[in-house]
Design a protein around this motif. Structure first.
Motif, mmCIF file in Angstrom:
data_model
loop_
_atom_site.group_PDB
_atom_site.id
_atom_site.type_symbol
_atom_site.label_atom_id
_atom_site.label_comp_id
_atom_site.label_asym_id
_atom_site.label_seq_id
_atom_site.Cartn_x
_atom_site.Cartn_y
_atom_site.Cartn_z
ATOM 1 N N VAL A 149 -5.390 5.505 -2.275
ATOM 2 C CA VAL A 149 -6.739 5.899 -2.699
ATOM 3 C C VAL A 149 -7.590 6.461 -1.555
ATOM 4 C CG1 VAL A 149 -6.834 4.310 -4.655
ATOM 5 C CG2 VAL A 149 -7.600 3.531 -2.408
ATOM 6 N N ARG A 150 -7.102 6.430 -0.330
ATOM 7 C CA ARG A 150 -7.937 6.881 0.799
ATOM 8 C C ARG A 150 -7.233 7.996 1.567
ATOM 9 N NH1 ARG A 150 -7.900 1.158 1.221
ATOM 10 N NH2 ARG A 150 -9.865 0.224 0.559
ATOM 11 N N PHE A 151 -8.069 8.817 2.172
ATOM 12 C CA PHE A 151 -7.489 9.892 2.980
ATOM 13 C C PHE A 151 -8.428 10.257 4.111
ATOM 14 C CE2 PHE A 151 -10.488 12.807 1.173
ATOM 15 C CZ PHE A 151 -10.569 12.512 -0.183
ATOM 16 N N ILE A 152 -7.885 11.013 5.089
ATOM 17 C CA ILE A 152 -8.696 11.574 6.166
ATOM 18 C C ILE A 152 -8.850 13.056 5.853
ATOM 19 C CG2 ILE A 152 -8.758 12.148 8.631
ATOM 20 C CD1 ILE A 152 -7.058 9.676 9.133
ATOM 21 N N SER A 153 -10.075 13.546 5.908
ATOM 22 C CA SER A 153 -10.292 14.961 5.593
ATOM 23 C C SER A 153 -11.469 15.475 6.418
ATOM 24 C CB SER A 153 -10.541 15.127 4.094
ATOM 25 O OG SER A 153 -10.474 16.482 3.736
ATOM 26 N N GLN A 160 0.571 0.715 -0.856
ATOM 27 C CA GLN A 160 -0.421 -0.021 -1.634
ATOM 28 C C GLN A 160 -1.789 0.127 -0.997
ATOM 29 O OE1 GLN A 160 0.623 -1.499 -4.375
ATOM 30 N NE2 GLN A 160 2.768 -1.022 -3.906
ATOM 31 N N LYS A 161 -2.828 -0.089 -1.790
ATOM 32 C CA LYS A 161 -4.186 -0.029 -1.258
ATOM 33 C C LYS A 161 -4.340 -1.097 -0.159
ATOM 34 C CE LYS A 161 -8.950 -0.302 -2.621
ATOM 35 N NZ LYS A 161 -9.878 -0.955 -3.529
ATOM 36 N N ILE A 162 -4.872 -0.664 0.983
ATOM 37 C CA ILE A 162 -5.008 -1.601 2.104
ATOM 38 C C ILE A 162 -6.185 -2.550 1.842
ATOM 39 C CG2 ILE A 162 -5.471 -1.782 4.595
ATOM 40 C CD1 ILE A 162 -4.223 1.068 4.843
ATOM 41 N N LYS A 178 -9.097 -5.456 2.782
ATOM 42 C CA LYS A 178 -9.935 -5.708 3.964
ATOM 43 C C LYS A 178 -9.848 -7.181 4.360
ATOM 44 C CE LYS A 178 -14.301 -5.794 1.355
ATOM 45 N NZ LYS A 178 -13.796 -5.313 0.062
ATOM 46 N N ASN A 179 -8.828 -7.503 5.128
ATOM 47 C CA ASN A 179 -8.652 -8.887 5.558
ATOM 48 C C ASN A 179 -9.186 -9.089 6.969
ATOM 49 O OD1 ASN A 179 -7.447 -9.561 3.157
ATOM 50 N ND2 ASN A 179 -5.442 -8.839 3.858
ATOM 51 N N ALA A 180 -8.751 -8.244 7.867
ATOM 52 C CA ALA A 180 -9.110 -8.448 9.272
ATOM 53 C C ALA A 180 -10.453 -7.794 9.597
ATOM 54 C CB ALA A 180 -8.020 -7.844 10.150
ATOM 55 N N GLU A 181 -11.077 -8.204 10.681
ATOM 56 C CA GLU A 181 -12.338 -7.636 11.155
ATOM 57 C C GLU A 181 -12.129 -6.234 11.731
ATOM 58 O OE1 GLU A 181 -15.638 -8.225 10.974
ATOM 59 O OE2 GLU A 181 -14.844 -9.679 9.529
ATOM 60 N N ARG A 182 -10.970 -6.033 12.311
ATOM 61 C CA ARG A 182 -10.641 -4.734 12.905
ATOM 62 C C ARG A 182 -9.326 -4.262 12.327
ATOM 63 N NH1 ARG A 182 -12.203 -3.767 18.633
ATOM 64 N NH2 ARG A 182 -10.222 -2.667 18.729
ATOM 65 N N MET A 183 -9.207 -2.984 12.192
ATOM 66 C CA MET A 183 -7.884 -2.480 11.876
ATOM 67 C C MET A 183 -7.647 -1.202 12.660
ATOM 68 S SD MET A 183 -7.840 -0.690 8.152
ATOM 69 C CE MET A 183 -6.336 0.208 8.498
ATOM 70 N N GLU A 184 -6.420 -0.940 12.961
ATOM 71 C CA GLU A 184 -6.100 0.259 13.718
ATOM 72 C C GLU A 184 -5.214 1.156 12.898
ATOM 73 O OE1 GLU A 184 -4.693 -0.885 17.553
ATOM 74 O OE2 GLU A 184 -6.684 -1.668 18.078
ATOM 75 N N LEU A 185 -5.471 2.402 13.034
ATOM 76 C CA LEU A 185 -4.721 3.385 12.284
ATOM 77 C C LEU A 185 -4.029 4.273 13.309
ATOM 78 C CD1 LEU A 185 -4.624 3.998 9.240
ATOM 79 C CD2 LEU A 185 -6.519 5.591 9.588
ATOM 80 N N THR A 186 -2.744 4.353 13.256
ATOM 81 C CA THR A 186 -2.052 5.228 14.210
ATOM 82 C C THR A 186 -1.843 6.592 13.586
ATOM 83 O OG1 THR A 186 -0.928 3.283 15.012
ATOM 84 C CG2 THR A 186 -0.034 5.403 15.722
ATOM 85 N N LEU A 187 -2.241 7.613 14.334
ATOM 86 C CA LEU A 187 -2.132 8.979 13.820
ATOM 87 C C LEU A 187 -1.096 9.763 14.611
ATOM 88 C CD1 LEU A 187 -5.971 9.782 13.600
ATOM 89 C CD2 LEU A 187 -4.516 8.848 11.803
ATOM 90 N N VAL A 188 -0.448 10.724 13.916
ATOM 91 C CA VAL A 188 0.462 11.630 14.632
ATOM 92 C C VAL A 188 0.008 13.068 14.396
ATOM 93 C CG1 VAL A 188 2.573 10.270 14.670
ATOM 94 C CG2 VAL A 188 2.046 11.630 12.658
ATOM 95 N N ARG A 189 0.402 13.948 15.289
ATOM 96 C CA ARG A 189 -0.004 15.348 15.194
ATOM 97 C C ARG A 189 0.620 16.008 13.971
ATOM 98 N NH1 ARG A 189 -1.917 18.176 19.883
ATOM 99 N NH2 ARG A 189 -1.605 20.133 18.788
ATOM 100 N N ASN A 190 -0.156 16.829 13.313
ATOM 101 C CA ASN A 190 0.370 17.661 12.241
ATOM 102 C C ASN A 190 0.939 18.936 12.839
ATOM 103 O OD1 ASN A 190 0.115 16.480 9.691
ATOM 104 N ND2 ASN A 190 -2.104 16.813 9.695
ATOM 105 N N PRO A 191 1.819 19.615 12.113
ATOM 106 C CA PRO A 191 2.293 20.897 12.621
ATOM 107 C C PRO A 191 1.127 21.878 12.657
ATOM 108 C CG PRO A 191 2.999 20.586 10.344
ATOM 109 C CD PRO A 191 2.390 19.282 10.803
ATOM 110 N N ASP A 192 1.122 22.779 13.640
ATOM 111 C CA ASP A 192 0.081 23.813 13.706
ATOM 112 C C ASP A 192 0.606 25.045 12.972
ATOM 113 O OD1 ASP A 192 -1.603 25.987 14.502
ATOM 114 O OD2 ASP A 192 -2.370 24.694 16.097
ATOM 115 N N ILE A 193 0.093 25.264 11.775
ATOM 116 C CA ILE A 193 0.609 26.329 10.897
ATOM 117 C C ILE A 193 0.425 27.685 11.569
ATOM 118 C CG2 ILE A 193 0.485 27.338 8.580
ATOM 119 C CD1 ILE A 193 -0.963 24.666 7.760
#
Ligand code: C5P
Length: 397
Positions: free
Chosen positions: A206-210, A289-291, A293-308
């Protein structure tokens, strides 16, 4: 836009709408231009205009029913589908677009849509609310993805009293749209691929980065190229915009989908205009699954997308590449660096920030190419797009 010329066989499909009366003039103008016209009407269309009117201007019998022994004996529907060099449906009602989108074949005209291998163009005509209904929007997206060309609709006062988009183009506009698509214009006979809008990178179901890109600049660019005779494919991220007339569109969500759609369709492309605000990074492993909200902090690891854009620019014998650079500071320096680093042929740079660039109607551009630059002052995105492709036309090849 795939067009027609004198001597071609045009199958004109007329569906039920008040604009059907304009199609008699349309048939007459095509005849006058030396096109062979045969008309097929839906039952509903015959309530708005009589088959005799079309018969009078085309000199050919008009067909309505699929199971008509007399007509089938003269020219069966498959034969009729083969006869056509082009199938034009004008007016195309909301109902007919829906039937086409879902591949129904429950009357003669819808069957012909399935049976013909010829290019298909629709000239929609309907009430503004029907035009903007999500169902119609989705049907039209499906059709344009399959290569169906769309002419119009025009905006203005409608038969029902509402004002806005939905009116069928005038007969003369449809004729010139189909008969002179490539013969005029700075990009006549050229193929252009444009990316537009943001991408969405899934975090969980249900969530995304945009980002805040509206897609307006890319859509204006696609429209400007088509207006100058190019055959345009628009690869669009999630946006709320109508597909410009005569433009084929593929909708995507993520950067990787956009990359794939671009590389699947690069064959024969002369100009690649990368206007999309592609997300540079995506979550490395989106959750199934929908993440919670249990912890006070959460970290999201991101990777590079291809450069079209960089990937297209790196191709040997690839198309001319136009990139965009949205910067919050040091516009000329950053854009110049991008031009060199990505190896693109031209960069259009704009400042973004409050009331600038993203999701606004107006913009200004600094255009750079190896050895030169031009400044395009603040103006609406459509006129900016027209000026930009004028500069591009001077420098490409
Ligand atoms: O490096 P930056 O994202 O600022 O470059 C912007 C240009 O590169 C735009 O033309 C954009 O459409 C294109 N781009 C791309 N693929 C990416 C990132 C940017 O095509 N992953």
């Amino acid at each position: 836009m795939k067009g027609i010329e004198a001597g071609n066989n045009l199958l004109l499909g007329v569906t039920g709408g008040i604009a059907a009366y304009k199609s008699v003039e349309l048939a007459r103008l095509f005849r006058k231009a030396g096109v062979n016209v045969r008309v097929v009407m839906t039952e509903a269309a015959t309530r708005f205009v009589g088959p005799m009117s079309f018969q009078a201007v085309t000199g050919q019998p008009v067909r309505v029913r699929l199971f008509d022994e007399e007509h089938e004996a003269a020219m069966g529907h498959i034969e009729l589908a083969r006869w056509a060099d082009h199938l034009l449906i004008a007016p195309a009602s909301a109902d007919f677009l829906a039937r086409m989108a879902h591949g129904l074949g429950d009357d003669l005209l819808s069957t012909l849509c399935l049976a013909t291998a010829a290019p298909v163009t629709v000239a929609p005509a309907m009430n503004i609310h029907m035009w903007s209904h999500p169902a119609t929007r989705a049907n039209l997206s499906l059709l344009t993805e399959r290569g169906v060309q769309v002419l119009g609709p025009a905006s203005g006062e409608q038969a029902c009293g509402d004002t806005g988009p939905g009116r069928m183009l005038e007969a003369a506009e449809i004729v010139s749209g189909l008969m002179y698509p490539r013969k005029t214009g700075l990009f006549s006979g050229k193929r252009v691929l444009v990316t537009a809008g943001p991408t969405r990178e899934a975090v969980d179901p249900v969530r995304f980065i945009s980002n805040r890109s509206s897609g307006k600049m890319g859509f204006a660019l696609a429209e400007a190229f088509a207006g100058q005779g190019a055959e345009v494919l628009l690869v669009a991220g999630p946006v709320k915009l109508d597909t410009p007339a005569g433009v084929r569109r593929i909708d995507v969500q993520s950067a990787r989908q956009m990359h794939e759609a671009v590389f699947d369709n690069l064959q024969g492309v002369d100009v690649f205009a990368a206007c999309a605000a592609v997300a540079d990074y995506r979550p490395v492993s989106p959750s199934d699954q929908k993440i919670k909200k249990n912890a006070e902090r959460m970290e999201l690891t991101l990777v590079r997308n291809p450069d079209i854009l960089a990937d297209v620019a790196a191709l040997e014998n690839g198309p001319f590449t136009l990139g965009f650079a949205a910067e919050t500071r040091a516009l000329a320096d950053n854009a110049g660096t991008k031009l060199a680093e990505k190896g693109v042929d031209m960069i259009a740079a704009n400042l973004v920030g409050e009331n600038l660039g993203f999701d606004v109607e107006q913009n200004a551009l600094l255009v750079l190419w190896p050895g030169g630059e031009a400044t395009l002052p603040v103006q609406d995105k459509k006129s900016l797009a027209r000026e930009l492709i004028g500069i591009l036309a001077e420098h490409y090849q």
